[in-house]
Design an enzyme around this catalytic site. Structure first.
Site, PDB file in Angstrom:
ATOM      1  CG  ASN A 161      -4.871   4.708  -4.136  1.00 13.82           C
ATOM      2  OD1 ASN A 161      -4.465   3.965  -3.096  1.00 13.82           O
ATOM      3  ND2 ASN A 161      -3.952   4.623  -5.122  1.00 13.82           N
ATOM      4  CG  ASP A 215      -1.501   1.736  -3.738  1.00 12.75           C
ATOM      5  OD1 ASP A 215      -0.151   1.466  -3.725  1.00 12.75           O
ATOM      6  OD2 ASP A 215      -2.058   2.649  -2.924  1.00 12.75           O
ATOM      7  CG  HIS A 257     -16.316 -14.196 -16.049  1.00 14.36           C
ATOM      8  ND1 HIS A 257     -15.244 -15.361 -16.087  1.00 14.36           N
ATOM      9  CD2 HIS A 257     -16.099 -13.308 -15.243  1.00 14.36           C
ATOM     10  CE1 HIS A 257     -14.463 -14.784 -15.326  1.00 14.36           C
ATOM     11  NE2 HIS A 257     -14.755 -13.831 -14.630  1.00 14.36           N
ATOM     12  N   GLY A 285      -5.568  -2.576   0.432  1.00 21.34           N
ATOM     13  CA  GLY A 285      -5.054  -1.430  -0.043  1.00 21.34           C
ATOM     14  C   GLY A 285      -3.802  -1.232  -0.943  1.00 21.34           C
ATOM     15  NE  ARG A 308      -6.645 -15.507  -4.590  1.00 15.72           N
ATOM     16  CZ  ARG A 308      -7.744 -15.429  -5.400  1.00 15.72           C
ATOM     17  NH1 ARG A 308      -8.739 -14.637  -5.236  1.00 15.72           N
ATOM     18  NH2 ARG A 308      -7.678 -16.585  -6.118  1.00 15.72           N
ATOM     19  CG  ASN A 318      -1.823   1.085   1.199  1.00 24.72           C
ATOM     20  OD1 ASN A 318      -1.878   1.907   0.469  1.00 24.72           O
ATOM     21  ND2 ASN A 318      -2.766   1.062   1.961  1.00 24.72           N
ATOM     22  CG  ASP A 329      -9.114 -17.968  -3.332  1.00 25.38           C
ATOM     23  OD1 ASP A 329      -9.111 -16.879  -2.601  1.00 25.38           O
ATOM     24  OD2 ASP A 329      -9.927 -17.903  -4.412  1.00 25.38           O
ATOM     25  CD  GLU A 363      -6.449 -20.110 -15.332  1.00 22.58           C
ATOM     26  OE1 GLU A 363      -6.638 -20.590 -14.299  1.00 22.58           O
ATOM     27  OE2 GLU A 363      -7.449 -19.650 -16.100  1.00 22.58           O
ATOM     28  CG  ASP A 396      -8.907 -16.194 -15.655  1.00 24.00           C
ATOM     29  OD1 ASP A 396      -8.479 -16.775 -15.024  1.00 24.00           O
ATOM     30  OD2 ASP A 396     -10.150 -16.151 -15.459  1.00 24.00           O
ATOM     31  CG  HIS A 424      -4.317 -16.066  -8.630  1.00 26.56           C
ATOM     32  ND1 HIS A 424      -3.400 -16.088  -9.469  1.00 26.56           N
ATOM     33  CD2 HIS A 424      -5.362 -15.769  -9.184  1.00 26.56           C
ATOM     34  CE1 HIS A 424      -4.157 -16.370 -10.783  1.00 26.56           C
ATOM     35  NE2 HIS A 424      -5.415 -16.276 -10.597  1.00 26.56           N
ATOM     36  CG  ASP A 425      -6.297 -19.491  -9.632  1.00 26.32           C
ATOM     37  OD1 ASP A 425      -7.126 -18.927  -9.189  1.00 26.32           O
ATOM     38  OD2 ASP A 425      -5.999 -19.343 -10.814  1.00 26.32           O
TER      39      ASP A 425
END
Length: 726
Positions: free
Chosen positions: A235, A296, A369, A294, A620, A230, A616, A504, A475, A571-572
C-alpha cells in the site's frame, strides 16, 4: 526598571526572521535570538504601559501569548505590556492583627468551586502569598486540609476535594498562621470561629466539568504514521491519485523545482534521512517536504508488542485521513482513512486489537482548514460561486490562474492558513470574515454555516462510532470559533461520554479548559517550555522554573490538570535529544520530572531510542528499528520503560497532590502525596556533589546515577536522582 523576557514560538517550522518592536524601542525592530526553535529577547524596561508587536518574516503580529491587546491604527491589534516595579508584600500578619478590614476588599474572590461530577467537587481558596499559613476547609462541619497548588498573579491558591450528595453546603475556612488563627465565612474574617457564619454554596448552580478518568492513568505515545513502520509495502504511495498529476516528475538534472512546484516521491531506503535535511531539487538549506517512507497502520499493528513492552497505553496519531501530504494536515477527505495507511476495515480491526491490548486511540484532526485537494475545495475551484460549497471558504477572487505564476499570492484569492496555498481556511460564520469569526463565543451572535458544521460533525461521528477511536487532539483550535467547539463538545459527549478532547494551545489554556470546550490542552506553556528551558537549555533558573510550573497548577481545574498532555517534544518541535546536544543525562532528568509530575506524560515516537532531529521535517525521521544495535538507545529505552512502570505501579504518582520541596541550590525536590502517603523525588541538576540532610526514606523505589543514602541524609552526585517513599 524591570527585566522582561519576550518569547515567540512560530506555528510553522523552518528558518524564520523574528523581531520585536514597540513603544519601548521607539518602534525600531530588534532581532530576537533563537534557542531550540523558540525566539527570545530580554529587555530592561522602565515602569509604564507600552504597545508592541512581533515581526515574523515581515508580518507584524500581536503576541499570541499575551491576551492584553488594543486596536492599532491600521485595523489590527497591538499587544499591551504593563511594567510595574516590584511591589512589597501586600500585607503582613502584624498589619492584619491591627486592622482585619484590610482583608475585606476582595470579599467575593476568596472561594472558587469546580464541579467534577454529580457529587464530587473541588473547592479552591485564594489567599495572600505574604501571609504564610496552613489552611483547613470546614465543609458542613467536616475538616478538609487545603493543599497548596501555587501562585498566579497576586493569589496563592489552595484546594481540596470533597463529595456532597445535597444541592448546597456550608463552608468556613480556618487559617492557621504561625501565631494567629483566622476564620473566614459569610461575613468575611474573624479571629473567633463563632465570629463568622458559614458561607452557603448553592452546589446546583455549578455546571459539571467532566473529564475522562482514564486519561490521568495514561502514558501517551505519539505516532507520525508515515514514519513509524512500513508493515505493508503493497500500500506504499504510488502517487496515482489525481491530486498528484502535476507533481510526480523531478526537475531535469542540475535544476531546481520552480516556485510553487512540488515533487512527491517515495524514499526506497527506510534509513535514508538525507532528504529531510536537504532536498536535491531545492536550493541549499531547503529540505524535502514531499518525500514519503511508506509507514502504515499495519506497521503499527506489527509493533504493538514493542509498544506494550514499553508500557504506553494511549496512542496519539497524527492525521490518518486521506490527504496529499505526508503529514496529512491538508485533508482531501475528513471521512476516509488514507488508503496508503489502511482500508477502513483494517483501521477498525487495528483499533479493536489495540483496545484488546489495553491501549486507547486518539486522532489528530485539523478543522480550521482543509487541503487544496479536499473534494469541496476542488468543486469550488472548478465551479466558483455556482458550487454548493462556495461558502465553505472565504474567497476574494475567482478563478485561480492556471498555471500558478511564480509570484502567486494565495491570500489575494482565498483565506488560507499562514498564507500557505495548500491549506484554505474554512468559513464557519456567514456574518463575519476570517479571522474575526474566531472570537465569537455565543452561537446566537453568529450565523453558523450549517452545511459545513453538519458535515464536520458527521465526520466526527464516523471516527468515534464507526472506527471506535477514543478522542481527538484538536489542531490550532484558536483559529476556529469558540461557539463551534462548544457545539463540538456537546455532540462528542452525546456520542461517546468518555472521549478525550485535548486542544493544541501553545500559551495559557485557562479559557479553554472547562465544561464549554476541552478537557485539557497540550501543556506547552506550563510544562514543556519551562522543563526544556530549565533541564535542557539552561536558560531558566530554579526559582523561575518552579513559579511557572505552579502557575499552571493554580490556573487549571484539578480534573484538567490530571488530563494535561505533558509533552517534551512533538512533530512541531526539535527533538529533545537534539536540543540537549546529545547529552542523555540532561534528558533523563527531564524525563524523571515528566513521569512523576501530575498529568499525562507524552512520548514522541523515537525519543525513547535516542533519535535526533532538528526542525521539521528532520524531526520526523523514520523510526530506527535497528535501535538494539545502539547501546545508548537501549539504555535510554530501558530508562523510559522503568519510569513508565514506576509511574503506573504507584497511584500516588498519577492521582496524588504535587508540591515542590525546599532544597539547596543545585538540587530540585518535589513530592506527590495525599493525607496518608508521600513519595519524594530529589535530583541533582548541578555540576557539584550535593548533600541533603534530614530526610526519612522508608523505601527507595528508583535511583538514577550515583546516590549515597543513609538513615537521615542523602548525597547526590551530578545528574543523579532518587525516588523514595517517605
Amino acid at each position: 526598571m524591570a527585566e522582561i523576557q519576550f518569547r515567540y514560538q512560530p506555528p510553522t517550522s523552518g528558518k524564520h526572521l523574528v523581531g520585536l518592536a514597540g513603544d519601548f524601542t521607539g518602534w525600531e525592530i530588534l532581532d530576537m535570538n533563537e534557542v531550540g526553535g523558540v525566539y527570545f529577547l530580554n529587555l530592561h524596561i522602565d515602569e509604564g504601559r507600552y504597545c508592541y508587536k512581533f515581526i515574523v518574516d515581515g508580518n507584524w503580529i500581536p503576541d499570541p501569548d499575551n491576551p492584553l491587546t488594543e486596536p492599532d491604527p491600521f485595523g489590527g491589534f497591538n499587544s499591551v505590556l504593563i511594567v510595574q516595579e516590584t511591589i512589597p508584600s501586600r500585607f503582613s500578619w502584624e498589619e492584619i492583627i491591627q486592622d482585619l478590614s484590610l482583608l475585606d476588599e476582595r470579599k467575593g474572590y476568596y472561594v472558587d468551586l469546580n464541579r467534577i461530577s454529580d457529587e464530587q467537587y473541588e473547592l479552591r481558596f485564594n489567599w495572600f502569598p505574604s501571609l504564610p499559613a496552613d489552611l483547613i476547609a470546614l465543609i458542613d462541619g467536616v475538616s478538609f486540609p487545603l493543599y497548596r497548588l501555587g501562585i498566579t498573579g497576586n493569589q496563592e491558591v489552595f484546594h481540596c476535594l470533597f463529595t456532597c450528595p445535597r444541592t448546597f453546603c456550608n463552608i468556613k475556612i480556618k487559617i492557621q498562621g504561625a501565631d494567629n488563627i483566622l476564620f473566614w465565612g459569610a461575613e468575611g474574617f474573624s479571629f473567633q470561629e463563632d465570629g463568622v457564619t458559614p458561607y452557603l454554596l448553592e452546589l446546583s448552580n455549578y455546571p459539571i466539568f467532566s473529564v475522562p478518568e482514564w486519561v490521568s492513568h495514561s502514558v501517551i505515545y505519539q505516532i507520525f504514521p508515515d514514519r513509524f513502520c512500513n508493515g505493508d509495502p503493497s500500500n506504499d504511495p504510488d502517487f496515482s491519485e489525481d491530486y498528484y498529476k502535476d507533481c510526480r516528475t523531478p526537475p531535469p538534472p542540475g535544476e531546481y523545482l520552480p516556485a510553487h512546484a512540488e515533487y512527491f516521491h517515495l524514499v526506497e531506503d527506510w534509513y535514508d534521512i538525507s532528504y529531510l535535511k536537504q532536498s536535491p531539487w531545492l536550493p541549499e538549506g531547503k529540505p524535502d517536504w514531499w518525500c514519503f517512507y511508506g509507514g502504515d497502520i499495519e506497521g503499527v499493528r506489527q509493533k504493538l508488542p514493542y509498544l506494550k513492552d514499553l508500557g504506553v497505553n494511549l496512542l496519539y496519531f497524527n492525521p490518518l485521513w486521506q490527504a496529499k501530504s505526508n503529514h496529512k494536515y491538508d485533508a482531501a477527505d475528513f471521512k476516509k482513512v488514507d488508503p496508503h495507511f489502511a482500508t477502513e476495515d483494517e483501521m477498525k480491526a487495528f483499533v479493536k486489537e489495540a483496545h484488546q491490548n489495553g491501549m486507547k486511540i486518539i486522532l489528530d484532526v485539523a478543522f480550521n482548514h482543509t487541503g487544496e485537494a479536499f473534494w469541496a475545495f476542488r468543486d469550488v475551484v472548478e465551479k466558483g460561486p455556482n458550487s454548493p460549497y462556495w461558502l465553505w471558504y472565504d474567497w476574494y477572487k475567482w478563478p485561480l490562474p492556471n498555471p500558478l505564476p511564480p509570484d502567486f499570492n494565495p491570500r489575494e484569492y482565498y483565506q488560507c492558513w499562514w498564507g500557505i496555498k495548500d491549506m484554505p481556511d474554512l468559513n464557519y460564520d456567514l456574518s463575519r470574515p476570517h479571522p474575526a469569526e474566531n472570537y465569537v463565543r455565543d452561537i446566537n451572535k453568529a450565523v453558523p454555516n450549517r452545511s459545513l458544521v453538519n458535515h464536520i460533525l458527521e465526520c466526527v461521528q464516523w471516527w468515534l462510532m464507526n472506527i471506535d477511536i477514543d478522542g481527538f487532539r484538536l489542531d490550532i483550535p484558536n483559529e476556529v470559533p469558540y461557539w463551534f467547539w462548544e457545539l463540538f463538545r456537546q455532540e462528542v459527549r452525546a456520542m461517546k461520554p468518555d472521549a478525550w478532547l485535548v486542544g493544541e494551545i501553545w500559551h495559557s489554556g485557562k479559557g479553554w479548559v472547562n465544561h464549554h470546550y476541552f478537557d485539557s490542552v497540550m501543556n506547552y506553556a506550563y510544562f514543556k517550555d519551562p522543563v526544556l528551558e530549565f533541564f535542557i537549555l539552561g536558560i531558566c533558573d530554579k526559582k523561575n522554573f518552579c513559579a511557572r510550573i505552579e502557575n499552571g497548577l493554580a490556573q487549571y481545574p484539578i480534573q484538567g490538570i490530571k488530563a494535561m498532555m505533558n509533552l517534551l517534544g512533538s512533530h512541531d518541535t526539535i527533538r529533545i535529544l537534539e536540543l540537549a546536544k546529545g547529552d542523555v543525562s540532561k534528558v533523563k532528568l527531564a524525563l524523571l520530572f515528566q513521569m512523576t509530575f501530575i498529568g499525562a506524560p507524552h512520548i514522541y515516537y523515537g525519543d525513547e531510542i535516542a533519535m535526533l532531529g532538528g526542525k521539521d521535517p528532520d524531526n520526523r525521521r523514520p523510526f530506527n528499528w535497528k535501535w538494539e544495535e545502539d547501546s545508548v538507545a537501549v539504555d535510554l529505552r530501558n530508562y523510559y520503560k522503568n519510569l513508565i512502570q514506576l509511574r503506573l505501579s504507584h497511584p500516588l504518582l498519577m492521582d496524588g497532590e504535587f508540591s515542590f520541596l525546599p532544597a539547596p541550590e543545585g538540587l530540585l525536590a518535589w513530592r506527590r502525596y495525599d493525607e496518608n502517603h508521600k513519595i519524594d523525588i530529589v535530583l541533582n541538576y548541578g555540576k557539584e556533589n550535593n548533600h541533603l540532610e534530614s530526610i526519612s526514606a522508608s523505601k527507595i523505589i528508583f535511583t538514577e546515577g550515583k546516590v549515597d543514602h543513609n538513615d537521615n541524609s542523602l548525597m547526590l552526585y551530578p545528574n543523579s536522582a532518587i525516588v523514595y517513599i517517605s
